[in-house]
Design an enzyme around this catalytic site. Structure first.
Site, PDB file in Angstrom:
ATOM      1  N   HIS A   1      13.715  22.930  49.258  1.00 23.30           N
ATOM      2  CA  HIS A   1      12.814  23.192  50.398  1.00 23.30           C
ATOM      3  C   HIS A   1      13.412  22.938  51.767  1.00 23.30           C
ATOM      4  O   HIS A   1      14.154  22.218  51.894  1.00 23.30           O
ATOM      5  CB  HIS A   1      11.508  22.306  50.351  1.00 23.30           C
ATOM      6  CG  HIS A   1      10.533  22.828  51.142  1.00 23.30           C
ATOM      7  ND1 HIS A   1      10.331  22.264  52.545  1.00 23.30           N
ATOM      8  CD2 HIS A   1       9.253  23.923  50.690  1.00 23.30           C
ATOM      9  CE1 HIS A   1       9.200  23.080  52.854  1.00 23.30           C
ATOM     10  NE2 HIS A   1       8.654  23.999  52.061  1.00 23.30           N
TER      11      HIS A   1
ATOM     12  N   GLU B   1       6.128  26.095  44.669  1.00 18.20           N
ATOM     13  CA  GLU B   1       6.338  27.523  43.855  1.00 18.20           C
ATOM     14  C   GLU B   1       6.445  27.147  42.335  1.00 18.20           C
ATOM     15  O   GLU B   1       5.980  27.749  41.464  1.00 18.20           O
ATOM     16  CB  GLU B   1       7.269  28.305  44.274  1.00 18.20           C
ATOM     17  CG  GLU B   1       7.301  28.748  45.668  1.00 18.20           C
ATOM     18  CD  GLU B   1       6.039  29.436  46.061  1.00 18.20           C
ATOM     19  OE1 GLU B   1       5.141  29.517  45.311  1.00 18.20           O
ATOM     20  OE2 GLU B   1       5.909  29.876  47.279  1.00 18.20           O
TER      21      GLU B   1
HETATM   22  N1  COA Z   1      19.185  26.228  43.867  1.00 14.10           N
HETATM   23  C1  COA Z   1      20.329  25.923  43.832  1.00 14.10           C
HETATM   24  N2  COA Z   1      20.887  25.554  45.084  1.00 14.10           N
HETATM   25  C2  COA Z   1      19.972  25.425  46.283  1.00 14.10           C
HETATM   26  C3  COA Z   1      18.877  25.597  46.219  1.00 14.10           C
HETATM   27  C4  COA Z   1      18.221  25.864  44.610  1.00 14.10           C
HETATM   28  N3  COA Z   1      16.979  26.273  44.596  1.00 14.10           N
HETATM   29  N4  COA Z   1      18.093  25.422  47.160  1.00 14.10           N
HETATM   30  C5  COA Z   1      19.221  25.037  48.229  1.00 14.10           C
HETATM   31  N5  COA Z   1      20.158  24.780  47.582  1.00 14.10           N
HETATM   32  C6  COA Z   1      21.687  24.748  48.182  1.00 14.10           C
HETATM   33  C7  COA Z   1      22.007  25.839  48.633  1.00 14.10           C
HETATM   34  O1  COA Z   1      22.760  26.769  47.872  1.00 14.10           O
HETATM   35  C8  COA Z   1      22.996  25.301  49.997  1.00 14.10           C
HETATM   36  O2  COA Z   1      24.257  24.940  49.335  1.00 14.10           O
HETATM   37  P1  COA Z   1      25.395  25.409  50.131  1.00 14.10           P
HETATM   38  O3  COA Z   1      25.432  24.658  51.363  1.00 14.10           O
HETATM   39  O4  COA Z   1      26.533  24.922  49.349  1.00 14.10           O
HETATM   40  O5  COA Z   1      25.342  27.046  50.412  1.00 14.10           O
HETATM   41  C9  COA Z   1      22.275  24.011  50.067  1.00 14.10           C
HETATM   42  O6  COA Z   1      21.345  23.496  48.990  1.00 14.10           O
HETATM   43  C10 COA Z   1      21.397  23.705  51.287  1.00 14.10           C
HETATM   44  O7  COA Z   1      20.337  24.880  51.129  1.00 14.10           O
HETATM   45  P2  COA Z   1      19.883  25.709  52.532  1.00 14.10           P
HETATM   46  O8  COA Z   1      20.011  27.176  52.072  1.00 14.10           O
HETATM   47  O9  COA Z   1      20.402  25.087  53.865  1.00 14.10           O
HETATM   48  O10 COA Z   1      18.412  25.489  52.220  1.00 14.10           O
HETATM   49  P3  COA Z   1      17.416  26.059  53.091  1.00 14.10           P
HETATM   50  O11 COA Z   1      16.499  25.152  53.758  1.00 14.10           O
HETATM   51  O12 COA Z   1      17.874  27.022  53.708  1.00 14.10           O
HETATM   52  O13 COA Z   1      16.452  26.818  52.200  1.00 14.10           O
HETATM   53  C11 COA Z   1      14.970  27.213  50.261  1.00 14.10           C
HETATM   54  C12 COA Z   1      15.511  26.440  51.487  1.00 14.10           C
HETATM   55  C13 COA Z   1      13.487  27.168  50.006  1.00 14.10           C
HETATM   56  C14 COA Z   1      15.318  28.764  50.940  1.00 14.10           C
HETATM   57  C15 COA Z   1      16.012  27.061  48.982  1.00 14.10           C
HETATM   58  O14 COA Z   1      15.978  25.694  48.612  1.00 14.10           O
HETATM   59  C16 COA Z   1      15.821  28.023  48.058  1.00 14.10           C
HETATM   60  O15 COA Z   1      16.352  29.098  48.003  1.00 14.10           O
HETATM   61  N6  COA Z   1      14.996  27.829  46.983  1.00 14.10           N
HETATM   62  C17 COA Z   1      14.632  28.879  45.882  1.00 14.10           C
HETATM   63  C18 COA Z   1      13.747  29.578  46.365  1.00 14.10           C
HETATM   64  C19 COA Z   1      12.323  28.923  46.423  1.00 14.10           C
HETATM   65  O16 COA Z   1      11.865  28.148  45.450  1.00 14.10           O
HETATM   66  N7  COA Z   1      11.471  29.187  47.546  1.00 14.10           N
HETATM   67  C20 COA Z   1      10.262  28.861  47.675  1.00 14.10           C
HETATM   68  C21 COA Z   1      10.345  27.785  48.837  1.00 14.10           C
HETATM   69  S1  COA Z   1       8.586  26.996  48.878  1.00 14.10           S
END
Ligand code: COA
Length: 367
Positions: free
Chosen positions: A249, A307
């Site tokens: 998140h 989710e």
């Molecule tokens: N699975 C695997 N790795 C994950 C991850 C996940 N669900 N969520 C974050 N990471 C990793 C990213 O790949 C990133 O790694 P990197 O720096 O090596 O590329 C690191 O953790 C930081 O993630 P980041 O993209 O900065 O987080 P964010 O704040 O931009 O994204 C979400 C937040 C929710 C978009 C992200 O956690 C995600 O894509 N989750 C899956 C989709 C989901 O469940 N969405 C519903 C949200 S309520």
């Protein structure tokens, strides 16, 4: 240096909800989400968001009737939508169906109810169309959750499942400055209209990084099938560079409190006699996913988000996977509208800046 993803940037003062990512706490207008999910139905959450107070019995009854009338009007409009609901994606159907509304023709007193009623009726009508069935007319005497479930689910509704859906809708109604709410506020900040703001917000909610995640979570649980297969499945996904849906998140560094609320709501459903085979599997997969992600990135704590258990609860109450994102919209439209009104009341035009990193003309700028 640009602030990538606007992380940590405060873009508005709001009285609507507060997300404490360190402690895992969600407060909606002075109420913890855990308390609201147990005591309020969707109508009460709408009243809280739209007027600032939980409604008394009379105000609750009036809002329930207002939403019922709005669902009725949305149903009457279905015949004029052309092929808006024909596509395979429910969020595209919502976007197209809502775009038919003309804000200038709606009674401002009814506008919140009108849009909220329309989202539920459009989502349900689209789902039935996918199954080759004609839309079911709303029952204005029912609560919003029960009527949506009756119209949308192939299994109809019953009190226990309607109550669980109410818990979901209340839990998902508002959540700080998430991407779709921000989108709605940007549109409202230009002094555009609420219909346009909601249509734009639907577009933002559709993406798999936001409201599109619960469908893939269910697909993941089905692909894993049994707890003992979770570790290898998750390891393969991560090795392939894919994200585990329902985990991580932007704001929460601990488990999303809404995940626990929904998990408990599924438990209550089970106690009432309904089967949810996926709850135990989900818990096992969550534990493995948290451990695997923690090993890979110990400094970035990734835990289950809303989710993850949205998939489990919506499945348990009999909604098909393709309706998960549209059902999120059925809930979140309440929050969008509250934010749109708040933005319209006091906010300035939202117009940030960018840093130009492209080429410059060779001729120097005139002095
Ligand atoms: N699975 C695997 N790795 C994950 C991850 C996940 N669900 N969520 C974050 N990471 C990793 C990213 O790949 C990133 O790694 P990197 O720096 O090596 O590329 C690191 O953790 C930081 O993630 P980041 O993209 O900065 O987080 P964010 O704040 O931009 O994204 C979400 C937040 C929710 C978009 C992200 O956690 C995600 O894509 N989750 C899956 C989709 C989901 O469940 N969405 C519903 C949200 S309520």
């Amino acid at each position: 240096m640009a602030m990538d993803g606007l992380e940590g940037v405060v873009v508005a003062d709001t009285q609507l909800s507060d997300v404490d990512g360190e402690r895992g706490r969600l407060v909606v207008r002075g109420h913890d989400v855990e308390e609201l999910a147990l005591t309020a139905d969707f109508e009460a959450a709408c009243a809280l968001l739209w007027s600032g107070q939980l409604p008394g019995a009379k105000a609750h009854e009036e809002l329930r009737a207002k939403l019922g009338r709005a669902r009725g009007r949305a149903f009457e409009r279905l015949a004029r939508l052309g092929d808006a609901l024909d596509g395979a994606d429910g969020m595209e159907a919502l976007r197209a169906g809502l775009a038919h509304l003309r804000a200038s023709e709606l009674d401002p007193e009814e506008l919140h109810a009108e849009l909220t009623g329309a989202v539920a009726v459009l989502a349900a009508a689209w789902a039935r169309r996918r199954r080759g069935a004609a839309p079911l007319a709303p029952d204005p005497g029912l609560g919003h959750a029960a009527d949506f479930l009756r119209m949308a689910s192939p299994h109809g509704s019953d009190p226990a499942r309607s109550q669980a859906l109410d818990a979901y809708l209340v839990t998902a109604a508002d959540h700080g400055m998430n991407a779709s709410t921000f989108t709605a506020r940007v549109v409202a900040s230009t002094a555009s209209d609420p219909v346009s703001a909601v249509v734009a917000a639907i577009g933002a909610l559709k993406g798999p990084l936001h409201g599109g995640a619960p469908g893939p979570v269910l697909a993941m649980l089905d692909a894993i099938g049994a707890p003992e297969r979770a570790a290898s499945w998750i390891a393969d996904e991560l090795a392939a560079g894919r994200r585990i849906m329902g985990m991580g998140h932007r704001v929460y560094r601990v488990r999303d409190p809404r995940a626990a609320v929904l998990e408990r709501a599924v438990e209550r459903l089970r106690a009432s006699g309904l089967r949810s085979d996926r709850l135990d599997l989900a818990r096992a997969v969550e534990a493995v996913a948290v451990a695997s992600l923690g090993e890979r990135r110990p400094e970035r704590r990734l835990a289950a988000n809303v989710e993850f258990y949205t998939a489990v609860i919506l499945d348990a109450i009999g909604l098909p996977q393709e309706l998960f994102s549209p059902t999120f919209a059925v809930a979140r439209v309440a929050g969008w509208l509250a934010h749109v009104a708040e933005q319209a009341r006091g906010g300035r035009l939202i117009r940030p800046s960018s840093r130009y990193v492209g080429p410059m003309p060779e001729t120097p700028a005139a002095a």
